[in-house]
Design an enzyme around this catalytic site. Structure first.
Site, short mmCIF file in Angstrom:
data_model
loop_
_atom_site.label_atom_id
_atom_site.label_comp_id
_atom_site.label_asym_id
_atom_site.label_seq_id
_atom_site.Cartn_x
_atom_site.Cartn_y
_atom_site.Cartn_z
N LYS A 76 0.81 -1.33 0.00
CA LYS A 76 0.04 -0.01 -0.11
C LYS A 76 0.74 1.26 0.20
O LYS A 76 2.07 1.19 0.33
CB LYS A 76 -0.85 0.14 1.31
CG LYS A 76 -0.15 -0.01 2.65
CD LYS A 76 0.25 1.40 3.19
CE LYS A 76 0.79 1.09 4.67
NZ LYS A 76 1.55 2.35 5.08
N ASP A 129 -2.23 -1.75 10.42
CA ASP A 129 -2.37 -1.64 8.95
C ASP A 129 -3.03 -2.69 8.47
O ASP A 129 -3.63 -2.66 7.30
CB ASP A 129 -0.96 -1.49 8.21
CG ASP A 129 -0.20 -0.27 8.32
OD1 ASP A 129 -1.01 0.67 8.28
OD2 ASP A 129 0.77 -0.07 7.88
O1 C5P Z 1 -0.04 -1.36 15.03
P1 C5P Z 1 1.39 -1.44 14.66
O2 C5P Z 1 2.05 -2.54 15.26
O3 C5P Z 1 1.86 -1.25 13.24
O4 C5P Z 1 1.97 -0.18 15.45
C1 C5P Z 1 3.56 0.00 15.58
C2 C5P Z 1 3.65 1.34 16.26
O5 C5P Z 1 3.50 2.41 15.62
C3 C5P Z 1 2.77 1.38 17.81
O6 C5P Z 1 3.42 0.65 18.62
C4 C5P Z 1 2.86 2.83 17.78
O7 C5P Z 1 3.93 3.26 18.39
C5 C5P Z 1 2.86 3.43 16.41
N1 C5P Z 1 1.51 3.62 15.89
C6 C5P Z 1 1.10 4.97 16.30
N2 C5P Z 1 -0.41 5.34 15.91
C7 C5P Z 1 -0.78 4.52 14.94
C8 C5P Z 1 0.01 3.22 14.52
C9 C5P Z 1 0.97 3.02 14.96
O8 C5P Z 1 1.43 5.54 17.25
N3 C5P Z 1 -2.00 4.81 14.66
#
Ligand code: C5P
Length: 287
Positions: free
Chosen positions: A13, A142
């Site tokens: 994406k 995501d």
């Molecule tokens: O959800 P994911 O594991 O991809 O997110 C990784 C990190 O990215 C989260 O722990 C956070 O620190 C940051 N993040 C965030 N806000 C989001 C998505 C991700 O702060 N909407």
């Protein structure tokens, strides 16, 4: 008897815009983003097997960076759907890797989403998309957007999905041999006193209308400022795309990849020649 197998293309994406609204108490950030699948994909193949195992194939420069064991999002996805599916058994999951790792292109999330969809079919789980999205949300912010088959306007921390209208556009994808960790990019946004970007409405209208000139003017990503300050080479790639004549250019997700918007296929191909290793992609993929 031949072993049954199910195959899925797991599309990468790009974030056509990414607007960071505010930090939340749970460590995430509320955001708004137009997430568009692109033609670049990994292939996820699942086959019936005694045990659960993931095999990542592809160029060493790609597979060397894929986390092994419990950190591999495809394996996490397989374990999650295994718990939710009475008919679950073992599976051999093969990922043919083409999406650069940790490049802001959602490769790991795409593999996770592809694995959920493929195993749902292989094991006859019969889980609906909403249930798969709930499982996906726990795997990564995501993943729900990657389960959607087309462009999506996402909000919340990424788990609230609305289908979006977007015509296919031609992009030049410049990627690096290093990634940017999302937790770092979001933390830098906090530390640097980041503010939300503009109302995305004009961008959404341009995307729906297939107006590349207008879309190019409106691309933005609120994480760019902080990431560019720490990785000037990413900022230079964006500047170089614009200087070479791209209609607009923007970093995807938390970086490191940058996409330049082209007028059409011929324009994309000639632009890409100025960037060794760059890929020409459509986003969303032309059907
Ligand atoms: O959800 P994911 O594991 O991809 O997110 C990784 C990190 O990215 C989260 O722990 C956070 O620190 C940051 N993040 C965030 N806000 C989001 C998505 C991700 O702060 N909407």
């Amino acid at each position: 008897m031949a072993t049954r197998e199910v195959r899925r293309e797991a599309h990468a994406k790009i974030n056509v815009f990414l607007r960071v609204l505010s930090a939340r108490a749970d460590g995430y950030h509320d955001l708004e983003s137009l997430v568009a699948p692109i033609s670049l994909s990994d292939t996820v193949t699942v086959r019936e097997a005694e045990a659960l195992r993931v095999d990542v194939r592809g160029a060493e420069r790609l597979t060397g960076d894929v986390p092994a064991g419990g950190l591999n999002l495809a394996l996490v996805a397989a374990l999650a759907i295994g718990d939710a599916c009475p008919g679950a058994g073992g599976a051999e999951i093969t990922i043919d890797k083409r999406i650069p790792v940790a490049g802001g292109l959602g490769g790991g999330s795409a593999d996770a989403a592809g694995t959920l969809l493929a195993l749902n079919e292989l094991w006859g789980c019969g889980l609906d998309l909403a249930t798969l999205a709930e499982l996906g949300e726990r795997i990564g912010s995501d993943v729900p957007a990657m389960l959607a088959s087309g462009p999506a306007l996402v909000s919340g921390r990424g788990e609230l999905i609305a289908p979006a209208q977007m015509a296919p556009f031609w992009w030049v994808l410049v990627h690096f041999d290093f990634g940017v960790r999302s937790p770092d990019a979001y933390r830098w946004w906090d530390e640097d006193g980041g503010a939300p970007g503009p109302d995305p409405e004009p961008l959404l209208e341009a995307a729906a209308a297939g107006d590349a000139e207008a879309l190019g003017r409106h691309l933005f990503n609120d994480l760019e400022r902080s990431v560019f300050a720490r990785y000037p080479e990413i900022a230079r790639a964006k500047d170089a795309l614009l200087a070479a004549g791209a209609l607009g250019a923007v970093m995807s997700g938390s970086g490191s990849s940058v996409v330049g918007l082209a007028r059409d296929e011929a324009d994309a191909r000639s632009l890409s020649e100025r960037f060794p290793g760059a890929l020409v992609v459509t986003g969303p993929p032309a059907r």
